[in-house]
Design a protein around this motif. Structure first.
Motif, PDB file in Angstrom:
ATOM      1  N   ALA A  51     -32.692  -8.367  42.716  1.00  0.00           N
ATOM      2  CA  ALA A  51     -31.459  -8.834  43.341  1.00  0.00           C
ATOM      3  C   ALA A  51     -31.279 -10.330  43.168  1.00  0.00           C
ATOM      4  O   ALA A  51     -30.156 -10.825  42.992  1.00  0.00           O
ATOM      5  CB  ALA A  51     -31.461  -8.466  44.821  1.00  0.00           C
ATOM      6  N   ALA A  52     -32.377 -11.095  43.217  1.00  0.00           N
ATOM      7  CA  ALA A  52     -32.299 -12.541  42.992  1.00  0.00           C
ATOM      8  C   ALA A  52     -31.743 -12.841  41.601  1.00  0.00           C
ATOM      9  O   ALA A  52     -30.889 -13.719  41.426  1.00  0.00           O
ATOM     10  CB  ALA A  52     -33.684 -13.165  43.158  1.00  0.00           C
ATOM     11  N   MET A  53     -32.216 -12.083  40.601  1.00  0.00           N
ATOM     12  CA  MET A  53     -31.696 -12.274  39.246  1.00  0.00           C
ATOM     13  C   MET A  53     -30.255 -11.817  39.155  1.00  0.00           C
ATOM     14  O   MET A  53     -29.417 -12.463  38.502  1.00  0.00           O
ATOM     15  CB  MET A  53     -32.562 -11.496  38.255  1.00  0.00           C
ATOM     16  CG  MET A  53     -32.233 -11.763  36.784  1.00  0.00           C
ATOM     17  SD  MET A  53     -32.774 -13.398  36.220  1.00  0.00           S
ATOM     18  CE  MET A  53     -31.231 -14.267  36.069  1.00  0.00           C
ATOM     19  N   GLY A  54     -29.931 -10.695  39.813  1.00  0.00           N
ATOM     20  CA  GLY A  54     -28.563 -10.190  39.791  1.00  0.00           C
ATOM     21  C   GLY A  54     -27.586 -11.170  40.396  1.00  0.00           C
ATOM     22  O   GLY A  54     -26.496 -11.420  39.850  1.00  0.00           O
ATOM     23  N   LEU A  55     -27.932 -11.754  41.528  1.00  0.00           N
ATOM     24  CA  LEU A  55     -27.067 -12.759  42.157  1.00  0.00           C
ATOM     25  C   LEU A  55     -26.889 -13.970  41.257  1.00  0.00           C
ATOM     26  O   LEU A  55     -25.776 -14.507  41.115  1.00  0.00           O
ATOM     27  CB  LEU A  55     -27.664 -13.181  43.502  1.00  0.00           C
ATOM     28  CG  LEU A  55     -27.386 -12.274  44.690  1.00  0.00           C
ATOM     29  CD1 LEU A  55     -28.309 -12.622  45.849  1.00  0.00           C
ATOM     30  CD2 LEU A  55     -25.921 -12.390  45.107  1.00  0.00           C
ATOM     31  N   THR A  56     -27.985 -14.419  40.657  1.00  0.00           N
ATOM     32  CA  THR A  56     -27.914 -15.586  39.776  1.00  0.00           C
ATOM     33  C   THR A  56     -27.021 -15.292  38.570  1.00  0.00           C
ATOM     34  O   THR A  56     -26.246 -16.145  38.138  1.00  0.00           O
ATOM     35  CB  THR A  56     -29.332 -15.986  39.324  1.00  0.00           C
ATOM     36  OG1 THR A  56     -30.146 -16.201  40.482  1.00  0.00           O
ATOM     37  CG2 THR A  56     -29.306 -17.250  38.486  1.00  0.00           C
ATOM     38  N   SER A  57     -27.109 -14.080  38.053  1.00  0.00           N
ATOM     39  CA  SER A  57     -26.236 -13.687  36.941  1.00  0.00           C
ATOM     40  C   SER A  57     -24.778 -13.641  37.372  1.00  0.00           C
ATOM     41  O   SER A  57     -23.895 -14.139  36.666  1.00  0.00           O
ATOM     42  CB  SER A  57     -26.648 -12.316  36.401  1.00  0.00           C
ATOM     43  OG  SER A  57     -27.743 -12.403  35.531  1.00  0.00           O
ATOM     44  N   LEU A  58     -24.515 -13.031  38.523  1.00  0.00           N
ATOM     45  CA  LEU A  58     -23.132 -12.922  38.986  1.00  0.00           C
ATOM     46  C   LEU A  58     -22.510 -14.297  39.206  1.00  0.00           C
ATOM     47  O   LEU A  58     -21.310 -14.486  38.976  1.00  0.00           O
ATOM     48  CB  LEU A  58     -23.073 -12.108  40.274  1.00  0.00           C
ATOM     49  CG  LEU A  58     -23.221 -10.590  40.136  1.00  0.00           C
ATOM     50  CD1 LEU A  58     -23.274  -9.934  41.504  1.00  0.00           C
ATOM     51  CD2 LEU A  58     -22.092  -9.998  39.306  1.00  0.00           C
ATOM     52  N   GLU A  59     -23.312 -15.257  39.644  1.00  0.00           N
ATOM     53  CA  GLU A  59     -22.793 -16.613  39.826  1.00  0.00           C
ATOM     54  C   GLU A  59     -22.351 -17.241  38.508  1.00  0.00           C
ATOM     55  O   GLU A  59     -21.510 -18.153  38.503  1.00  0.00           O
ATOM     56  CB  GLU A  59     -23.853 -17.492  40.481  1.00  0.00           C
ATOM     57  CG  GLU A  59     -24.080 -17.188  41.946  1.00  0.00           C
ATOM     58  CD  GLU A  59     -25.231 -17.979  42.535  1.00  0.00           C
ATOM     59  OE1 GLU A  59     -25.338 -18.025  43.771  1.00  0.00           O
ATOM     60  OE2 GLU A  59     -26.042 -18.538  41.755  1.00  0.00           O
ATOM     61  N   SER A  60     -22.907 -16.758  37.409  1.00  0.00           N
ATOM     62  CA  SER A  60     -22.589 -17.316  36.088  1.00  0.00           C
ATOM     63  C   SER A  60     -21.658 -16.425  35.284  1.00  0.00           C
ATOM     64  O   SER A  60     -21.477 -16.650  34.078  1.00  0.00           O
ATOM     65  CB  SER A  60     -23.887 -17.541  35.295  1.00  0.00           C
ATOM     66  OG  SER A  60     -24.728 -18.462  35.938  1.00  0.00           O
ATOM     67  N   ILE A  61     -21.045 -15.429  35.925  1.00  0.00           N
ATOM     68  CA  ILE A  61     -20.272 -14.444  35.185  1.00  0.00           C
ATOM     69  C   ILE A  61     -19.139 -15.093  34.390  1.00  0.00           C
ATOM     70  O   ILE A  61     -18.847 -14.692  33.260  1.00  0.00           O
ATOM     71  CB  ILE A  61     -19.744 -13.338  36.131  1.00  0.00           C
ATOM     72  CG1 ILE A  61     -19.183 -12.160  35.326  1.00  0.00           C
ATOM     73  CG2 ILE A  61     -18.740 -13.871  37.131  1.00  0.00           C
ATOM     74  CD1 ILE A  61     -18.883 -10.942  36.193  1.00  0.00           C
ATOM     75  N   ASP A  62     -18.515 -16.120  34.942  1.00  0.00           N
ATOM     76  CA  ASP A  62     -17.402 -16.761  34.231  1.00  0.00           C
ATOM     77  C   ASP A  62     -17.886 -17.488  32.986  1.00  0.00           C
ATOM     78  O   ASP A  62     -17.248 -17.417  31.927  1.00  0.00           O
ATOM     79  CB  ASP A  62     -16.665 -17.729  35.160  1.00  0.00           C
ATOM     80  CG  ASP A  62     -15.877 -17.024  36.247  1.00  0.00           C
ATOM     81  OD1 ASP A  62     -15.568 -15.828  36.084  1.00  0.00           O
ATOM     82  OD2 ASP A  62     -15.577 -17.663  37.268  1.00  0.00           O
ATOM     83  N   SER A  63     -19.013 -18.181  33.097  1.00  0.00           N
ATOM     84  CA  SER A  63     -19.521 -18.901  31.923  1.00  0.00           C
ATOM     85  C   SER A  63     -20.060 -17.935  30.875  1.00  0.00           C
ATOM     86  O   SER A  63     -19.899 -18.168  29.669  1.00  0.00           O
ATOM     87  CB  SER A  63     -20.608 -19.909  32.330  1.00  0.00           C
ATOM     88  OG  SER A  63     -21.728 -19.262  32.894  1.00  0.00           O
ATOM     89  N   PHE A  64     -20.676 -16.836  31.312  1.00  0.00           N
ATOM     90  CA  PHE A  64     -21.134 -15.827  30.350  1.00  0.00           C
ATOM     91  C   PHE A  64     -19.940 -15.229  29.602  1.00  0.00           C
ATOM     92  O   PHE A  64     -19.983 -15.048  28.377  1.00  0.00           O
ATOM     93  CB  PHE A  64     -21.894 -14.705  31.061  1.00  0.00           C
ATOM     94  CG  PHE A  64     -23.212 -15.098  31.660  1.00  0.00           C
ATOM     95  CD1 PHE A  64     -23.852 -16.278  31.294  1.00  0.00           C
ATOM     96  CD2 PHE A  64     -23.831 -14.285  32.590  1.00  0.00           C
ATOM     97  CE1 PHE A  64     -25.074 -16.636  31.847  1.00  0.00           C
ATOM     98  CE2 PHE A  64     -25.052 -14.623  33.151  1.00  0.00           C
ATOM     99  CZ  PHE A  64     -25.669 -15.802  32.787  1.00  0.00           C
ATOM    100  N   THR A  65     -18.890 -14.909  30.351  1.00  0.00           N
ATOM    101  CA  THR A  65     -17.694 -14.331  29.723  1.00  0.00           C
ATOM    102  C   THR A  65     -17.069 -15.313  28.756  1.00  0.00           C
ATOM    103  O   THR A  65     -16.630 -14.936  27.659  1.00  0.00           O
ATOM    104  CB  THR A  65     -16.675 -13.916  30.799  1.00  0.00           C
ATOM    105  OG1 THR A  65     -17.278 -12.979  31.697  1.00  0.00           O
ATOM    106  CG2 THR A  65     -15.450 -13.276  30.177  1.00  0.00           C
TER     107      THR A  65
END
Length: 401
Positions: free
Chosen positions: A251-265
């Protein structure tokens, strides 16, 4: 099939990558934020069993999906199995699903005793051919499972109408579609439920993980108990279940990923545009595009190698692999071409499925994500262009850069 011997001029201009450039390399996000969350979990001594990070991840993901409920799981396959069971699908029940998908979609159904029945696809979208799907509905049909392929949504309106006429639940494998839209609405709130995957190869990931998102309170309640050995919110055994909960570190990794969703996209979109420019005019190479008017996560860069190309798909795959560009024939083979479904077509796949089979022979997934930039894409496009120009002439083994 083309080999990789001959024409030293091509090898000289286009050396192999020293490190593999491959599909699905993980996006990492803010490492400091991730480690702070991990340290918090260690300090709390709460590592699993519906911890605060899992609950925060579920809340954040429900916002992204535009749904009332989210139930996080240990992987996408378990999410799909639980969603099917929560929709009332059991042993011997037939569920119609497109064959053009990763085999985990079918295996999830088979594993719980349901019978996946494969339909053909629309070649433009890669998603279920609704007319063919409707013809497959029979007395044992208990569900329809749509798959949003490469982030491109199914024809949800048409599938919903078919499901309503048949009186069966419609749910979706949305493993590729976090952050995408249909009709301007986020993928996640359609049908009875949708599932996401957060495997490390996905652009938003939790190392391993999955989730069920839904607006249906009963589905969410049943799913939440099923992932926790059948234990409901009142700590009572409500029925049979499994162990499919997400842990706090994931979940810690999932939250960190979701916080970066705009930059990943944004990185994925930049890469898609670079491939579009680099492959323009290459004969027989077609870059698959998102559905017009919808938001796409651009998680996958997919090309089709069609009959107009001087090189076939497998030949291009071989050349790129020789240059250390680890592309994927995604999806190939498709579900009805592998076991146990191949040996029982009368049970699983009323053949032929010509459009799904033809598409599976043409597609190739190219590297993208934050680990890939314009310089790498320029070389990949040059390899593809030179291979197409060489045609049937073999290419020389490349030298390491």
């Amino acid at each position: 099939m083309h080999t990789t011997e001959g024409t030293p001029d091509v090898a000289h201009r286009l050396p192999a990558f020293t490190e593999p450039l491959h599909v699905g390399r993980p996006n990492m996000g803010d490492r400091a934020r991730f480690l702070a969350r991990v340290n918090g979990a260690l300090d709390r001594l709460w590592l699993t069993n519906d911890g605060p990070l899992v609950r925060e991840f579920e809340e954040h993901l429900a916002t992204v999906a535009g749904t009332r409920y989210c139930v996080a799981t240990c992987n996408g396959t378990n999410a799909l199995q639980i969603a099917a069971r929560a929709c009332g699908i059991g042993v011997g029940d037939e569920v119609i699903v497109p064959s053009f998908t990763w085999v985990a979609t079918a295996h999830a159904l088979e594993w719980i005793g349901a019978v996946p029945v494969f339909c053909d696809v629309d070649e433009e979208s890669g998603t279920a051919d609704v007319a063919h799907l409707e013809r497959l509905i029979g007395p044992r049909t208990r569900g329809i499972l749509g798959v949003h392929v490469f982030g491109r949504p199914c024809d949800i309106s048409a599938l919903s109408a078919v499901a309503d006429r048949a009186g069966v639940p419609l749910f979706f494998d949305a493993a590729h579609a976090v952050g995408c839209t249909y009709g301007g609405r986020p993928i996640g709130g359609f049908g009875r439920a949708e599932i996401f995957s957060f495997h490390a190869t996905k652009y938003v990931h939790s190392f391993e993980g999955g989730a069920i998102v839904t607006d249906d309170h009963d589905i969410a309640t049943r799913a939440r108990a099923m992932r926790q050995q059948g234990i409901d919110e009142n700590r009572r055994i409500a029925g049979p279940g499994t162990v499919a909960r997400m842990n706090e570190i994931s979940a810690a990794m999932g939250l960190t990923s979701l916080e970066s969703i705009d930059s990943f996209t944004a990185a994925n979109r930049r890469n898609h545009e670079a491939y579009r420019a680099g492959l323009a005019g290459v004969p027989g190479i077609h870059l698959r595009e998102p559905k017009p008017g919808e938001r796409s996560n651009h998680q996958y860069v997919i090309i089709e190698v069609d009959a107009a190309s001087p090189v076939d798909r497998d030949g291009l795959h071989e050349v790129l692999t020789a240059h250390n560009v680890l592309v994927r024939k995604y999806f190939h083979p498709i579900c009805h071409q592998v076991e146990p479904y191949r040996s029982a077509p009368e049970r699983h796949a009323p053949l032929p499925l010509p459009r799904a089979e033809a598409l599976a022979e043409r597609v190739l997934a190219l590297p993208t994500g934050t680990a890939v930039g314009p310089a790498e894409i320029e070389v990949v496009c040059a390899i593809i262009r030179d291979t197409a120009e060489a045609g049937h002439r073999p290419l020389a083994p490349p030298r390491a850069a």
